[in-house]
Scaffold this motif. Structure first.
Motif, PDB file in Angstrom:
ATOM      1  N   ILE A   1       0.839  -1.207   0.000  1.00 27.33           N
ATOM      2  CA  ILE A   1       0.000   0.000   0.000  1.00 27.33           C
ATOM      3  C   ILE A   1       0.872   1.255   0.000  1.00 27.33           C
ATOM      4  CG2 ILE A   1      -1.767   1.296   1.275  1.00 27.33           C
ATOM      5  CD1 ILE A   1      -2.682  -1.382   2.489  1.00 27.33           C
ATOM      6  N   HIS A   2       0.512   2.227  -0.832  1.00 24.25           N
ATOM      7  CA  HIS A   2       1.110   3.562  -0.748  1.00 24.25           C
ATOM      8  C   HIS A   2       0.121   4.487  -0.038  1.00 24.25           C
ATOM      9  CE1 HIS A   2       3.165   7.213  -2.958  1.00 24.25           C
ATOM     10  NE2 HIS A   2       2.802   7.504  -1.755  1.00 24.25           N
ATOM     11  N   GLY A   3      -1.130   4.497  -0.484  1.00 22.80           N
ATOM     12  CA  GLY A   3      -2.075   5.371   0.202  1.00 22.80           C
ATOM     13  C   GLY A   3      -3.478   5.266  -0.341  1.00 22.80           C
TER      14      GLY A   3
ATOM     15  N   GLY B   1       4.321  -1.215   4.659  1.00 27.47           N
ATOM     16  CA  GLY B   1       5.652  -0.881   5.174  1.00 27.47           C
ATOM     17  C   GLY B   1       6.314   0.204   4.337  1.00 27.47           C
ATOM     18  N   SER B   2       7.137   0.993   4.980  1.00 26.40           N
ATOM     19  CA  SER B   2       7.866   2.055   4.282  1.00 26.40           C
ATOM     20  C   SER B   2       9.169   1.526   3.700  1.00 26.40           C
ATOM     21  CB  SER B   2       8.191   3.179   5.260  1.00 26.40           C
ATOM     22  OG  SER B   2       9.111   4.060   4.665  1.00 26.40           O
ATOM     23  N   LEU B   3       9.394   1.823   2.437  1.00 27.24           N
ATOM     24  CA  LEU B   3      10.636   1.407   1.769  1.00 27.24           C
ATOM     25  C   LEU B   3      11.635   2.559   1.670  1.00 27.24           C
ATOM     26  CD1 LEU B   3       9.031  -0.759  -1.044  1.00 27.24           C
ATOM     27  CD2 LEU B   3      10.541  -1.592   0.778  1.00 27.24           C
TER      28      LEU B   3
ATOM     29  N   SER C   1       2.034   8.484   9.055  1.00 26.13           N
ATOM     30  CA  SER C   1       1.685   9.823   9.534  1.00 26.13           C
ATOM     31  C   SER C   1       1.530  10.786   8.347  1.00 26.13           C
ATOM     32  CB  SER C   1       2.789  10.305  10.480  1.00 26.13           C
ATOM     33  OG  SER C   1       2.572  11.633  10.820  1.00 26.13           O
ATOM     34  N   HIS C   2       2.446  10.687   7.390  1.00 21.90           N
ATOM     35  CA  HIS C   2       2.371  11.549   6.201  1.00 21.90           C
ATOM     36  C   HIS C   2       1.082  11.272   5.433  1.00 21.90           C
ATOM     37  CE1 HIS C   2       3.666  13.559   2.466  1.00 21.90           C
ATOM     38  NE2 HIS C   2       3.118  12.520   1.881  1.00 21.90           N
ATOM     39  N   GLU C   3       0.771   9.986   5.233  1.00 20.84           N
ATOM     40  CA  GLU C   3      -0.421   9.629   4.453  1.00 20.84           C
ATOM     41  C   GLU C   3      -1.695  10.087   5.174  1.00 20.84           C
ATOM     42  OE1 GLU C   3      -0.421   8.389   1.253  1.00 20.84           O
ATOM     43  OE2 GLU C   3       1.723   8.741   1.413  1.00 20.84           O
ATOM     44  N   TRP C   4      -1.741   9.910   6.506  1.00 20.40           N
ATOM     45  CA  TRP C   4      -2.916  10.347   7.267  1.00 20.40           C
ATOM     46  C   TRP C   4      -3.061  11.864   7.182  1.00 20.40           C
ATOM     47  CZ3 TRP C   4      -7.504   9.851   9.120  1.00 20.40           C
ATOM     48  CH2 TRP C   4      -7.975  10.783  10.045  1.00 20.40           C
TER      49      TRP C   4
HETATM   50  P1  5GP Z   1       3.363  11.087  -1.176  1.00 16.18           P
HETATM   51  O1  5GP Z   1       4.224  10.895  -2.333  1.00 16.18           O
HETATM   52  O2  5GP Z   1       2.417  10.009  -0.797  1.00 16.18           O
HETATM   53  O3  5GP Z   1       2.854  12.461  -0.904  1.00 16.18           O
HETATM   54  O4  5GP Z   1       4.494  11.039  -0.087  1.00 16.18           O
HETATM   55  C1  5GP Z   1       5.139   9.915   0.253  1.00 16.18           C
HETATM   56  C2  5GP Z   1       6.077  10.339   1.356  1.00 16.18           C
HETATM   57  O5  5GP Z   1       6.278   9.220   2.158  1.00 16.18           O
HETATM   58  C3  5GP Z   1       7.408  10.820   0.828  1.00 16.18           C
HETATM   59  O6  5GP Z   1       7.929  11.785   1.705  1.00 16.18           O
HETATM   60  C4  5GP Z   1       8.236   9.557   0.889  1.00 16.18           C
HETATM   61  O7  5GP Z   1       9.600   9.787   1.098  1.00 16.18           O
HETATM   62  C5  5GP Z   1       7.642   8.874   2.111  1.00 16.18           C
HETATM   63  N1  5GP Z   1       7.693   7.409   2.022  1.00 16.18           N
HETATM   64  C6  5GP Z   1       8.129   6.643   3.025  1.00 16.18           C
HETATM   65  N2  5GP Z   1       8.071   5.353   2.665  1.00 16.18           N
HETATM   66  C7  5GP Z   1       7.560   5.309   1.416  1.00 16.18           C
HETATM   67  C8  5GP Z   1       7.265   4.244   0.528  1.00 16.18           C
HETATM   68  O8  5GP Z   1       7.450   3.054   0.788  1.00 16.18           O
HETATM   69  N3  5GP Z   1       6.738   4.594  -0.674  1.00 16.18           N
HETATM   70  C9  5GP Z   1       6.510   5.898  -1.026  1.00 16.18           C
HETATM   71  N4  5GP Z   1       6.007   6.141  -2.237  1.00 16.18           N
HETATM   72  N5  5GP Z   1       6.796   6.931  -0.211  1.00 16.18           N
HETATM   73  C10 5GP Z   1       7.314   6.632   1.007  1.00 16.18           C
END
Ligand code: 5GP
Ligand code: 5GP
Length: 238
Positions: free
Chosen positions: A58-60, A96-98, A110-113
């Motif tokens: 999942i990304h968001g 999970g965050s990559l 937290s960023h996605e929320w």
């Molecule tokens: P978006 O692109 O959803 O606005 O922001 C994604 C933010 O989450 C970026 O700051 C990115 O560095 C961070 N992030 C952390 N882990 C991931 C991941 O696994 N995939 C993506 N796409 N962004 C991640």
């Protein structure tokens, strides 16, 4: 006195309506192929909870408007991991965050929320749960495999990928690519359109910008290619 109470009641009802109103048209439920996130100039780091499996993650879940725009940072509750204890195992496995350095993924959630979830009309718990439910209902990786589309480094037609995913979703998703270190286009993200209930897959009112076309690589992803919790940058060609 009675009229003051009535006014107070009406004001409360109006503010509740404003808070719970869903001021958007649909969601993009966005999933990322870890092999394509990792095989870029910046590489990736596995989450501290362990390396993700060889499946889309999942990304968001992003509120969107039919004209392609979207609301963001709608305020309200700040991110609180304590309300996610019952879904933490699933979040670690599917969301999970990559990003580097390796982390417990909380800054990603937290960023996605904060950016997207606060505009969803859902409580924080229900927002993450809705994404996990969608994830578990539609197996994108399996759907591609059933059509003979596998992460083996070969080229596949984007139209074949979209049609294979339609067999799983009932609707065509959006497909986004990124570039590997040699500049080759590769399958990166799938955008599934979902109604504002957060449950029903719908026909996309608008597809994301910068969709890819033609043939693209579906890169190999080795979930066990290195120690999962160190901060080394991992790339599929290391
Ligand atoms: P978006 O692109 O959803 O606005 O922001 C994604 C933010 O989450 C970026 O700051 C990115 O560095 C961070 N992030 C952390 N882990 C991931 C991941 O696994 N995939 C993506 N796409 N962004 C991640
Ligand atoms: P990028 O510019 O890398 O495609 O996207 C950066 C971030 O902007 C995404 O992670 C996401 O947070 C947001 N974003 C980009 N495109 C869209 C979109 O079409 N809809 C929504 N809701 N957010 C988007």
């Amino acid at each position: 006195m009675a009229s003051k109470l009535l006014i107070a009641f009406l004001l409360g009802a109006i503010s509740m309506t404003v808070v719970s109103a869903q001021n958007f048209d649909f969601f993009y439920f966005v999933q990322q192929w870890p092999g394509s996130y990792c095989d870029t100039d910046s590489g990736c780091c596995f989450p501290l909870s362990g390396s993700p499996g060889a499946q889309f993650g999942i990304h968001g879940l992003w509120p969107n408007y039919n004209d392609g725009g979207y609301p963001s940072d709608c305020g309200g509750d700040s991110f609180d991991p304590n309300v996610l204890s019952d879904v933490l195992t699933d979040l670690n496995r599917e969301w999970g965050s990559l990003a580097c350095p390796s982390s417990d993924s909380e800054s990603f959630w937290s960023h996605e929320w904060t950016k997207h979830g606060t505009c969803s009309g859902f409580s924080q718990h229900d927002y993450f749960k809705a994404a996990l439910n969608l994830y578990n209902q539609y197996d994108l990786t399996g759907g591609l495999a059933a059509a003979g589309i596998n992460p083996d480094g070969s080229q596949y037609k984007v139209e074949d990928i979209r049609n294979a995913l339609k067999s799983v979703l009932g609707q065509l998703p959006g497909i986004q690519c990124n570039k590997d270190q040699s500049g080759n286009r590769q399958l990166y993200q799938v955008y599934v359109c979902v109604a504002t209930d957060g449950q029903t897959v719908i026909q996309c009112p608008v597809f994301p910008k910068n969709e890819c076309k033609g043939s693209v690589e579906f890169p190999v992803y080795q979930s066990n290619s290195a120690a999962s919790s160190d901060a080394n940058v991992l790339r599929s060609d290391l």
